[in-house]
Write an enzyme that holds these catalytic residues in place. Sequence first.
Site, short mmCIF file in Angstrom:
data_model
loop_
_atom_site.label_atom_id
_atom_site.label_comp_id
_atom_site.label_asym_id
_atom_site.label_seq_id
_atom_site.Cartn_x
_atom_site.Cartn_y
_atom_site.Cartn_z
CB CYS A 113 -20.03 5.03 -25.52
SG CYS A 113 -19.54 4.87 -27.22
CD GLU A 114 -19.37 4.77 -18.81
OE1 GLU A 114 -19.72 3.60 -18.73
OE2 GLU A 114 -19.06 5.47 -17.83
N GLY A 142 0.79 -1.23 0.00
CA GLY A 142 0.00 0.00 0.00
C GLY A 142 0.82 1.28 0.00
NE ARG A 189 -0.71 2.64 -5.52
CZ ARG A 189 -1.92 2.65 -6.09
NH1 ARG A 189 -2.10 3.22 -7.25
NH2 ARG A 189 -2.94 2.09 -5.47
NE ARG A 235 -4.84 3.59 -9.89
CZ ARG A 235 -4.52 4.74 -9.36
NH1 ARG A 235 -4.12 5.73 -10.12
NH2 ARG A 235 -4.58 4.92 -8.07
CD GLU A 293 1.21 -9.07 1.37
OE1 GLU A 293 0.20 -8.34 1.32
OE2 GLU A 293 1.16 -10.26 1.71
#
Length: 439
Positions: free
Chosen positions: A367-368, A254, A299, A336, A296
């Site tokens: 298409c958003e 994290g 990112r 994201r 762990e």
Amino acid sequence: MTATGVRARLAGTVWPGTAHLRADGELTVGGVPLTELARRYGTPLHVVDEEDVRRRCRAFLRAFPDQEVAYAGKAFLCRGMARWIAEEGLSLDVCSAGELAVARAAGFPAERILMHGNAKTPGDLGAALSYGVGRIVVDSFGEITRLAATVASPRPRLLVRVTPGVDGHTHAAVTTGTDGQKFGFSLSSGAAAEAVRRVLGQRGLDLAGLHCHLGSQITDLDAFDRAARRMVALLAAVRDEHGVTLPQLDLGGGFGIAYRAGEPDLDPGPLAERMLGAARAACAEHRLPVPRITIEPGRAIVARAGVTVYRVVSVKRDAAGGPLVAVDGGMSDNPRPSLYGARYSVRLIGRRAAGGDRVVTVVGRHCEAGDVLVRDATLPADVRPGDLLAMPCTGAYHHSMASNYNLVGRPPVVAVRAGAARPLVRRETEEDLLRRDVG
Ligand SMILES: Cc1ncc(COP(=O)(O)O)c(C=O)c1O
Ligand SMILES: N[C@@H](CCCC[NH3+])C(=O)O
């Protein structure tokens, strides 16, 4: 500007370690010009700097000597990446039979694999047991019962996932250290202590230690410090209740990074000092031997090694006159911004701009209306269709969370190192999409 001057401008920013901006506007990564990669592999394209990944693996190992650094494969996993991680001596966290299959295909050593998941399916657990992964991180009472009912030799080694009640002050969707979300056994309710009791009560199970993970993109060192102390206190409570000294403590990942220049970024050094310092101090206080610590990072290992290259498809203005630059990718290769309001930067590559800059909105092709990649990008005013844009910090949770929305194929991933490019994952084609359509 001289090449050195330009390099200095990139140094310490969000670009991969080997990124080099040439005076003609070309950006090279791993010694390879991104425009050449766009020509060879098309766009959108994910590029990953192998050297940057390897350097970050080594930085974590240096900062956490004699401990275990397990790369979280959910950030980005393919056989090539798994091999780099294995070669650098890290362990690997997987959370599905699919991730495990990739690790296995890469020959990743089973004893260095940890299997996670709040809802591991029989397929996930079966794959973990058949490959003999080093540890399974249990997340529910039902899972403990299911594992106890399997006859496996050697006995599965387990970690109990604990929710320590520590808020990492990150986005709610990726907060996992507090009560009231789906992961782990709560420390405050006594569920964690009960899970330990149940695992220790089963002859067929081997309890190696405890695990916690506060969430993702956390930059608050205090949170890691608090979690380490609470977890050590639980280890001490286990020792007091059962007379068992557990040898491992997994404090999760994290670790936050800067997506844009100037944002906070956790260096492995100070992070290790705080986490290990807190764990050692708490062990001294409880008269416990210091367990082997596992971390762990996902990112923090791979995000900054990644650059996505897009081609501009159209440039127009919205009704209020705001400039809109539309590219050939979007929320299918980078969900994201839509999921977490994540903010990025982007730059023109491959040519020198004429004139000044302006602030534009970079939108995707889907298409958003919410398919917006960057709301406040600073780009040269003369950006036009056909131009290439490079977006940094796209190595983690981009390819791994990509979708086929609007039946757009997922982009390829190409690794670069020492002037050479090597495809890791090929582009998904329309044939791929049609092949799975069996109706
Ligand atoms: C159990 C566990 N470990 C490690 C990670 C890796 O997180 P990050 O990529 O933020 O380091 C995650 C994802 O949040 C996770 O769920
Ligand atoms: N997918 C999230 C991180 C979640 C990590 C997995 N537990 C992101 O892109 O930031």
